[in-house]
Design a protein around this motif. Structure first.
Motif, PDB file in Angstrom:
ATOM      1  N   TRP A 171       0.963  -1.227   0.032  1.00 58.62           N
ATOM      2  CA  TRP A 171       0.556   0.231   0.250  1.00 58.62           C
ATOM      3  C   TRP A 171       1.145   1.196  -0.447  1.00 58.62           C
ATOM      4  O   TRP A 171       0.625   2.339  -0.695  1.00 58.62           O
ATOM      5  CB  TRP A 171      -0.894  -0.494   1.498  1.00 58.62           C
ATOM      6  CG  TRP A 171      -2.153   1.163   1.539  1.00 58.62           C
ATOM      7  CD1 TRP A 171      -1.688   1.994   2.117  1.00 58.62           C
ATOM      8  CD2 TRP A 171      -3.355   0.681   0.422  1.00 58.62           C
ATOM      9  NE1 TRP A 171      -3.268   2.704   1.722  1.00 58.62           N
ATOM     10  CE2 TRP A 171      -3.908   2.124   0.871  1.00 58.62           C
ATOM     11  CE3 TRP A 171      -3.954   0.338   0.056  1.00 58.62           C
ATOM     12  CZ2 TRP A 171      -5.137   2.046   0.937  1.00 58.62           C
ATOM     13  CZ3 TRP A 171      -5.106  -0.093  -1.468  1.00 58.62           C
ATOM     14  CH2 TRP A 171      -5.773   1.382  -0.143  1.00 58.62           C
ATOM     15  N   ALA A 176      -0.621   4.611  -1.934  1.00 58.66           N
ATOM     16  CA  ALA A 176      -2.140   3.946  -2.226  1.00 58.66           C
ATOM     17  C   ALA A 176      -2.824   5.293  -1.514  1.00 58.66           C
ATOM     18  O   ALA A 176      -4.316   5.781  -1.672  1.00 58.66           O
ATOM     19  CB  ALA A 176      -2.731   3.064  -1.789  1.00 58.66           C
ATOM     20  N   ALA A 177      -2.416   5.502  -0.629  1.00 57.10           N
ATOM     21  CA  ALA A 177      -3.332   6.929   0.299  1.00 57.10           C
ATOM     22  C   ALA A 177      -3.429   8.174  -0.718  1.00 57.10           C
ATOM     23  O   ALA A 177      -3.858   9.039  -0.101  1.00 57.10           O
ATOM     24  CB  ALA A 177      -2.327   6.977   1.823  1.00 57.10           C
ATOM     25  N   HIS A 179      -3.515   8.594  -3.698  1.00 58.93           N
ATOM     26  CA  HIS A 179      -4.780   7.758  -4.795  1.00 58.93           C
ATOM     27  C   HIS A 179      -5.812   8.162  -5.355  1.00 58.93           C
ATOM     28  O   HIS A 179      -6.246   8.119  -3.608  1.00 58.93           O
ATOM     29  CB  HIS A 179      -3.804   7.657  -5.819  1.00 58.93           C
ATOM     30  CG  HIS A 179      -2.691   7.572  -6.487  1.00 58.93           C
ATOM     31  ND1 HIS A 179      -1.336   7.549  -5.278  1.00 58.93           N
ATOM     32  CD2 HIS A 179      -2.041   8.391  -7.276  1.00 58.93           C
ATOM     33  CE1 HIS A 179      -0.618   8.208  -6.285  1.00 58.93           C
ATOM     34  NE2 HIS A 179      -0.723   9.169  -6.950  1.00 58.93           N
ATOM     35  N   GLU A 181      -9.940   7.385  -4.458  1.00 59.83           N
ATOM     36  CA  GLU A 181     -10.590   6.049  -4.614  1.00 59.83           C
ATOM     37  C   GLU A 181     -10.389   5.222  -5.316  1.00 59.83           C
ATOM     38  O   GLU A 181     -10.250   3.293  -5.179  1.00 59.83           O
ATOM     39  CB  GLU A 181     -11.819   5.872  -3.872  1.00 59.83           C
ATOM     40  CG  GLU A 181     -12.501   4.686  -3.291  1.00 59.83           C
ATOM     41  CD  GLU A 181     -14.253   5.205  -2.851  1.00 59.83           C
ATOM     42  OE1 GLU A 181     -14.403   4.518  -1.956  1.00 59.83           O
ATOM     43  OE2 GLU A 181     -14.550   6.377  -2.774  1.00 59.83           O
ATOM     44  N   TYR A 183      -8.286   4.529  -7.449  1.00 56.59           N
ATOM     45  CA  TYR A 183      -6.836   4.225  -7.494  1.00 56.59           C
ATOM     46  C   TYR A 183      -6.668   2.717  -6.874  1.00 56.59           C
ATOM     47  O   TYR A 183      -6.080   1.488  -6.865  1.00 56.59           O
ATOM     48  CB  TYR A 183      -6.184   4.740  -7.568  1.00 56.59           C
ATOM     49  CG  TYR A 183      -3.730   4.292  -7.279  1.00 56.59           C
ATOM     50  CD1 TYR A 183      -3.912   4.688  -8.741  1.00 56.59           C
ATOM     51  CD2 TYR A 183      -3.783   4.222  -6.531  1.00 56.59           C
ATOM     52  CE1 TYR A 183      -2.440   4.115  -8.645  1.00 56.59           C
ATOM     53  CE2 TYR A 183      -2.311   4.140  -6.417  1.00 56.59           C
ATOM     54  CZ  TYR A 183      -1.819   3.948  -7.607  1.00 56.59           C
ATOM     55  OH  TYR A 183      -0.497   3.257  -6.811  1.00 56.59           O
ATOM     56  N   GLN A 184      -7.112   3.087  -5.812  1.00 52.32           N
ATOM     57  CA  GLN A 184      -7.087   2.466  -4.193  1.00 52.32           C
ATOM     58  C   GLN A 184      -7.606   1.258  -4.381  1.00 52.32           C
ATOM     59  O   GLN A 184      -7.642   0.103  -3.374  1.00 52.32           O
ATOM     60  CB  GLN A 184      -7.082   3.082  -2.383  1.00 52.32           C
ATOM     61  CG  GLN A 184      -6.896   4.524  -2.559  1.00 52.32           C
ATOM     62  CD  GLN A 184      -7.021   5.071  -1.718  1.00 52.32           C
ATOM     63  OE1 GLN A 184      -8.641   4.938  -0.902  1.00 52.32           O
ATOM     64  NE2 GLN A 184      -6.633   6.746  -1.050  1.00 52.32           N
ATOM     65  N   THR A 185      -9.468   0.810  -4.785  1.00 47.55           N
ATOM     66  CA  THR A 185     -10.742   0.400  -5.048  1.00 47.55           C
ATOM     67  C   THR A 185      -9.661  -0.718  -5.745  1.00 47.55           C
ATOM     68  O   THR A 185      -9.904  -2.147  -5.756  1.00 47.55           O
ATOM     69  CB  THR A 185     -11.661   0.472  -4.944  1.00 47.55           C
ATOM     70  OG1 THR A 185     -11.785   1.099  -4.335  1.00 47.55           O
ATOM     71  CG2 THR A 185     -12.345  -0.676  -5.179  1.00 47.55           C
ATOM     72  N   GLY A 188      -5.602  -1.393  -5.941  1.00 47.34           N
ATOM     73  CA  GLY A 188      -4.925  -1.258  -4.507  1.00 47.34           C
ATOM     74  C   GLY A 188      -5.214  -2.447  -3.375  1.00 47.34           C
ATOM     75  O   GLY A 188      -4.558  -3.915  -3.612  1.00 47.34           O
ATOM     76  N   LYS A 189      -6.437  -2.648  -3.637  1.00 51.02           N
ATOM     77  CA  LYS A 189      -6.998  -3.467  -3.260  1.00 51.02           C
ATOM     78  C   LYS A 189      -7.633  -4.554  -4.136  1.00 51.02           C
ATOM     79  O   LYS A 189      -7.252  -5.791  -3.771  1.00 51.02           O
ATOM     80  CB  LYS A 189      -8.303  -2.861  -2.431  1.00 51.02           C
ATOM     81  CG  LYS A 189      -8.067  -2.135  -1.446  1.00 51.02           C
ATOM     82  CD  LYS A 189      -9.472  -1.583  -0.516  1.00 51.02           C
ATOM     83  CE  LYS A 189      -8.903  -0.531   0.002  1.00 51.02           C
ATOM     84  NZ  LYS A 189     -10.287   0.334   0.695  1.00 51.02           N
ATOM     85  N   GLN A 201      -2.487  -3.113   2.522  1.00 53.47           N
ATOM     86  CA  GLN A 201      -1.689  -2.520   3.687  1.00 53.47           C
ATOM     87  C   GLN A 201      -0.534  -3.109   4.531  1.00 53.47           C
ATOM     88  O   GLN A 201      -0.261  -3.125   5.704  1.00 53.47           O
ATOM     89  CB  GLN A 201      -3.019  -1.901   4.932  1.00 53.47           C
ATOM     90  CG  GLN A 201      -3.907  -1.121   4.053  1.00 53.47           C
ATOM     91  CD  GLN A 201      -5.322  -2.047   3.043  1.00 53.47           C
ATOM     92  OE1 GLN A 201      -4.754  -3.356   2.923  1.00 53.47           O
ATOM     93  NE2 GLN A 201      -6.424  -1.330   3.059  1.00 53.47           N
TER      94      GLN A 201
END
Length: 310
Positions: A171, A176-177, A179, A181, A183-185, A188-189, A201
């Motif tokens: 993460w 990711a923090a 960028h 949502e 991108y994170q979803t 990242g996730k 994470q």
């Protein structure tokens, strides 16, 4: 090598370390006994029937604990499968078939369908990565940043992977923090959970990043992204594996609970078990504990701790 006796203890673990250990040992001349707590072998990999779904003489429909994932970068597991005979299909390995399409399902949005590519140089790789990730709802700038992170991994030496990337959460590495949502979803996730089965994470960059890179390489090369079994795991793999080991002389016993390991300064001397309500001790030249860590931790007494530290 003769017939040194090896006792392997397992308990419905996530996969099948006991069967794997027995396979390698028995082909090297050892006499092997496997003691399993459950009444089936294969742990969570074995198929589960769905009661009441059979009709007209047909067996109940099979269910699986999870998806059977055989990425192109796997080496050891396919090698083992090649050495398990299967009637009419040479070996269990021949029950693997390549996936021809990958569908990424998205709630509220059309599914993404991906196919294979054959990049020839680094420029091709950059284009291929971008094409694969374009249209998923992440901005082009963020996709390019993510691709840059992948190339950073690809151009890093093995020493950096261990010393530096092992200490950095995935993460954090992909920032990711900071960028969007989406991108994170999705990057990242989504990729991490779906393809590597760990939390972005918490998983290290060395673990998550390099598995993800190898999976993507499989997608874009002739090796293929994934392979699937052509039937229920029990029918096209595990039953044949157990039969092969028994034909080679392995002694497979179910209903066995390990109570304790007996040890002295020379090593483990025996294992106390309970089998079908009866207590007894197992003696062997070598012992393998193919147990989940939460089970094994309860069996580590002072005797084993002293032996390990000596």
């Amino acid at each position: 090598m003769g017939y040194a006796r090896v006792a392997t203890f397992q308990r419905n673990s996530g996969h099948f370390p006991g069967l794997s250990a027995a396979h390698e040992l028995i082909e090297r001349g050892f006499q092997v006994s496997i003691y399993e707590a459950k009444d089936v072998f294969g742990g969570k990999a074995h198929s589960l029937s769905v009661p009441g779904t059979g009709a007209g003489g047909r067996e109940d429909l099979p269910g699986e604990h999870g998806f059977r994932f055989f990425p192109a970068f796997y080496r050891h597991l396919p090698d083992t499968m090649m050495r398990i005979p299967f009637p009419g299909n040479v070996s269990v390995f021949n029950n693997l078939v390549h996936a021809t399409r990958i569908e990424v399902a998205r709630a509220g949005s059309p599914a993404l369908v991906l196919t294979a590519r054959l990049p020839q140089n680094i420029e091709d790789w950059a284009v291929t990565f971008r094409e694969a990730l374009r249209g998923i709802g992440v901005s082009d700038d963020e996709v390019l940043f993510f691709i840059d992170r992948l190339f950073t991994l690809l151009t890093s030496c093995p020493e950096r992977r261990i010393i530096e990337y092992e200490q950095i959460p995935w993460w954090t590495f992909i920032d990711a923090a900071n960028h969007s949502e989406a991108y994170q979803t999705l990057l990242g996730k989504g990729l991490t959970r779906s393809l590597v089965a760990v939390r972005a994470q918490e998983g290290s960059t060395r673990t998550v990043g390099y598995i993800l890179v190898q999976l993507l390489f499989g997608l874009f090369t002739s090796g293929g992204f994934d392979r699937l079994l052509n039937g229920p795991t029990n029918e096209v793999w595990l039953a044949a594996w157990v039969e092969y080991l028994q034909q080679r002389g392995a002694d497979l016993q179910t209903g066995t609970i390990v109570r304790s390991f007996r040890a002295d300064v020379t090593g483990v001397t025996s294992v106390a078990i309970e089998q079908n309500g009866q207590s007894r001790e197992i003696n062997a030249d070598y012992y393998i504990a193919a147990l989940p860590v939460e089970v094994m931790s309860g069996l580590v007494d002072q005797g084993l701790k002293t032996l390990a530290s000596s």
